[in-house]
Design an enzyme around this catalytic site. Structure first.
Site, mmCIF file in Angstrom:
data_model
loop_
_atom_site.group_PDB
_atom_site.id
_atom_site.type_symbol
_atom_site.label_atom_id
_atom_site.label_comp_id
_atom_site.label_asym_id
_atom_site.label_seq_id
_atom_site.Cartn_x
_atom_site.Cartn_y
_atom_site.Cartn_z
ATOM 1 N N LYS A 124 4.131 10.454 -1.200
ATOM 2 C CA LYS A 124 3.035 10.015 -2.083
ATOM 3 C C LYS A 124 1.813 10.875 -1.792
ATOM 4 O O LYS A 124 1.678 11.425 -0.699
ATOM 5 C CB LYS A 124 2.702 8.544 -1.811
ATOM 6 C CG LYS A 124 3.844 7.604 -2.129
ATOM 7 C CD LYS A 124 3.343 6.406 -2.923
ATOM 8 C CE LYS A 124 4.497 5.503 -3.294
ATOM 9 N NZ LYS A 124 4.422 4.198 -2.652
ATOM 10 N N HIS A 127 -4.470 10.609 -0.890
ATOM 11 C CA HIS A 127 -5.531 10.440 -1.878
ATOM 12 C C HIS A 127 -6.851 10.013 -1.227
ATOM 13 O O HIS A 127 -6.948 9.894 -0.010
ATOM 14 C CB HIS A 127 -5.099 9.451 -2.955
ATOM 15 C CG HIS A 127 -4.672 8.124 -2.398
ATOM 16 N ND1 HIS A 127 -5.555 7.209 -1.909
ATOM 17 C CD2 HIS A 127 -3.434 7.590 -2.234
ATOM 18 C CE1 HIS A 127 -4.907 6.155 -1.481
ATOM 19 N NE2 HIS A 127 -3.604 6.362 -1.653
ATOM 20 N N HIS A 130 -7.067 7.176 1.386
ATOM 21 C CA HIS A 130 -6.688 7.511 2.752
ATOM 22 C C HIS A 130 -7.727 8.392 3.443
ATOM 23 O O HIS A 130 -7.722 8.526 4.657
ATOM 24 C CB HIS A 130 -5.328 8.205 2.781
ATOM 25 C CG HIS A 130 -4.200 7.223 2.703
ATOM 26 N ND1 HIS A 130 -3.226 7.280 1.738
ATOM 27 C CD2 HIS A 130 -3.905 6.155 3.465
ATOM 28 C CE1 HIS A 130 -2.391 6.277 1.913
ATOM 29 N NE2 HIS A 130 -2.770 5.577 2.950
HETATM 30 N N1 ARG Z 1 0.920 2.930 4.693
HETATM 31 C C1 ARG Z 1 0.080 1.804 4.414
HETATM 32 C C2 ARG Z 1 -0.683 2.035 3.132
HETATM 33 O O1 ARG Z 1 -0.867 3.138 2.718
HETATM 34 C C3 ARG Z 1 -0.918 1.554 5.521
HETATM 35 C C4 ARG Z 1 -0.316 1.178 6.828
HETATM 36 C C5 ARG Z 1 -1.331 0.597 7.762
HETATM 37 N N2 ARG Z 1 -0.819 0.287 9.055
HETATM 38 C C6 ARG Z 1 -0.042 -0.747 9.344
HETATM 39 N N3 ARG Z 1 0.358 -0.882 10.584
HETATM 40 N N4 ARG Z 1 0.296 -1.620 8.441
HETATM 41 O O2 ARG Z 1 -1.123 1.075 2.525
#
Ligand code: ARG
Length: 562
Positions: A124, A127, A130
């Site tokens: 993905k 963006h 992030h």
């Molecule tokens: N990959 C997830 C997202 O983009 C965030 C993960 C955050 N960390 C976790 N331990 N849940 O929404």
């Protein structure tokens, strides 16, 4: 220097509540009265004396000397005047002696803090959402490290889920390896989008996707190879961005890492009677249903995002024995983290109290012009490149002969973006504007970098600092304000760590820059007599040091010239 404390400690009169005194210390209405004062009216009742008498008793008990130059009782107030020259020399010596260590401390010695941040999703786009997350996490990582903690940066990659089945189908139908190798995630996103379009007309695609995802789960060679390929493509691109942002991780253990670590957690929850059936699925319910149940296993046996976070929490506790475990993640996931933390608490993990969701808001762009076809996804790399191009244009216009323009434009452009997203309190949603973050005269990264470069050019003009120093050169309001700010820097770091709020540091950097520029425009330096000139150069050197320390914590470079 905590002047309030200094005052309280200087008072020898017995029977006064020190904390009460401390809280009373304030700035006098008229600055001609002194630097700080204590109004004594509050004590009158309990001491059965008039404020005037109390003030004079307090004043005569004070030992004058050192930083306390004068003390006086006036109409129920005790007024204190400090030796500003001595203070300035002490602060500046301290900053320059400690250099790049100024502000650091060992308050976190022996303690470990895990910081889950960035945590991008494989295949993905990286963006804007992030970006804030990554910038915040990186800054918090460095700030905690500066305070003596052992920081563990964790990139909890989103590398699991049925979308990988879809991607394999899409790749086998329309994928072009050369295109993907060249265009990376953008090419992956294209075929993924195509899959969703085609799926509407051809439902068999969904079945194929499910089968391929099962193949990944079952460890089928071809499926795993493709999965790893998509991951490698994404990480290559992401790492390129991390380099530009000065971001590093100690672990890339993502969601798939926990595939074999969830069952023990589910078993323990079952043994504790916390995991219950609900329509064939397994959930943990909360007291009085004050939150929706936490779904940990679907009726087909599949695990979820939450199940992986449960396993990850235990893994981190066992592996790092953290004193704190932070999750820098958008506020959309508030409920998710509340649920996870609560389930851990219900399991009897006393360390659940050490887990913190460091929530942040959303970042959107001022105009949608940069959005990718159809969707409104903005690739961070495009944002960085645009910022760098704009920084380059400003430099070309203002300082066309500057050496190393390309590199400086990169430092200024990327620095502007980082500083820009770290300037507001993290929980606020923000609209990102290039013009705003790149304004060299605004409350921005380039403004702070420019101030840093201004310090350098002052030294080029004035030469090095000579031996004769007269601190009377700093006895004016703008210099005093700078000295006070420099002195405050170590506290700023502590406050920003305590609140998980890098904006405390960005705002400080702007305050210090503004204070310095005010001084720069109000006072002469080079044409003053030697002792005064040197005291002002020392001040400049200390400002330059602290600006560089602060920007370093934010991951922002300090170009020598701009
Ligand atoms: N990959 C997830 C997202 O983009 C965030 C993960 C955050 N960390 C976790 N331990 N849940 O929404």
């Amino acid at each position: 220097m905590d002047y309030k404390q200094l005052i309280v400690d200087s008072i020898q009169l017995q029977g006064l509540d020190k904390q009460g005194l401390y809280d009373l210390v304030a700035a006098p209405k008229d600055s001609a009265m002194g630097d700080l004062c204590i109004p004594c009216f509050k004590f009158a009742k309990e001491m059965r004396k008039s404020p005037i008498v109390i003030a004079s008793e307090i004043a005569s008990s004070v030992k004058v000397g050192g930083l306390i130059k004068k003390v006086e009782a006036v109409a129920g107030f005790v007024n204190f005047t400090f030796d500003n020259e001595l203070y300035a020399s002490q602060v500046l010596d301290n900053v320059l002696e400690q250099g790049e260590n100024y502000g650091k401390s060992d308050e976190g010695k022996g303690k470990t803090v895990c910081i889950d941040y960035s945590s991008v999703n494989i295949a993905k786009p990286f963006h804007m959402g992030h970006l804030l997350n990554t910038a915040l996490g990186g800054a918090i990582y460095r700030i905690y490290t500066a305070l003596g903690y052992k920081s563990v940066g964790i990139n909890h990659l989103g590398d699991w889920g049925t979308q990988f089945g879809k991607l394999i189908v899409a790749y086998k139908l329309w994928g072009n390896k050369k295109d993907i190798d060249e265009r990376g995630v953008r090419a992956l996103v294209d075929i993924y989008v195509k899959f969703h379009k085609e799926e509407e007309n051809d439902p068999s695609l969904s079945d194929q996707a499910r089968a391929w995802f099962k193949a990944i789960e079952d460890g089928n060679d071809e499926a795993l190879q493709l999965f790893e390929y998509f991951k490698a493509i994404t990480l290559k691109e992401v790492d390129r961005i991390y380099k530009r942002l000065n971001i590093r991780f100690d672990s890339y253990a993502g969601e798939s890492f926990y595939n074999d670590k969830m069952q023990p957690v589910l078993d323990e929850l079952t043994a504790k009677g916390l995991l219950v059936e609900s329509d064939g699925a397994k959930v943990v319910k909360f007291e009085n249903d004050n939150m929706p149940p936490c779904l940990l296993q679907r009726s087909d046996g599949a695990t979820l995002y939450a199940t992986r976070d449960m396993a990850a929490a235990f893994y981190r506790k066992n592996t790092y024995d953290f004193d704190k475990s932070l999750y820098v993640v958008a506020y959309q996931q508030n409920l998710h983290f509340q649920q996870i933390f609560k389930v851990l608490e219900m399991m009897g993990c006393d360390w659940a109290k050490d887990m913190v969701h460091v929530a942040h808001g959303m970042v959107s762009l001022e105009n949608g012009s940069m959005s990718t076809r159809g969707g409104n996804v903005v690739f961070l790399e495009d944002v960085l490149n645009t910022a760098v191009a704009k920084a380059k244009a400003v430099i070309d216009e203002k300082n066309p002969l500057l050496e190393g323009k390309e590199e400086i434009a990169e430092q200024v452009g990327v620095g502007a973006v980082l500083f820009g997203v770290l300037y507001n309190s993290r929980i606020k949603d923000m609209v990102f504007s290039f013009d705003k973050v790149l304004n060299f005269e605004g409350e921005t990264g380039p403004y702070v970098q420019y101030t840093y470069a201004r310090c350098n050019s002052l030294f080029e003009k004035c030469g090095e600092i000579g031996k004769e120093i007269d601190y009377i050169g700093l006895d004016n309001d703008s210099c005093k304000a700078i000295v006070a700010l420099l002195d405050k820097y170590p506290e700023i770091l502590k406050e920003s760590a305590k609140k998980y709020e890098p904006s405390v540091v960005t705002r400080y950097a702007v305050d210090l820059s503004q204070a310095f520029n005010k001084f720069y425009f109000e006072h002469k330096i080079n044409s003053e007599r030697e002792g005064i000139k040197n005291s002002r150069l020392i001040l400049t050197k200390a400002v330059r040091q602290v600006l560089s320390n602060a920007l370093g914590l934010l991951g922002i470079a300090t170009p020598y010239k701009m």
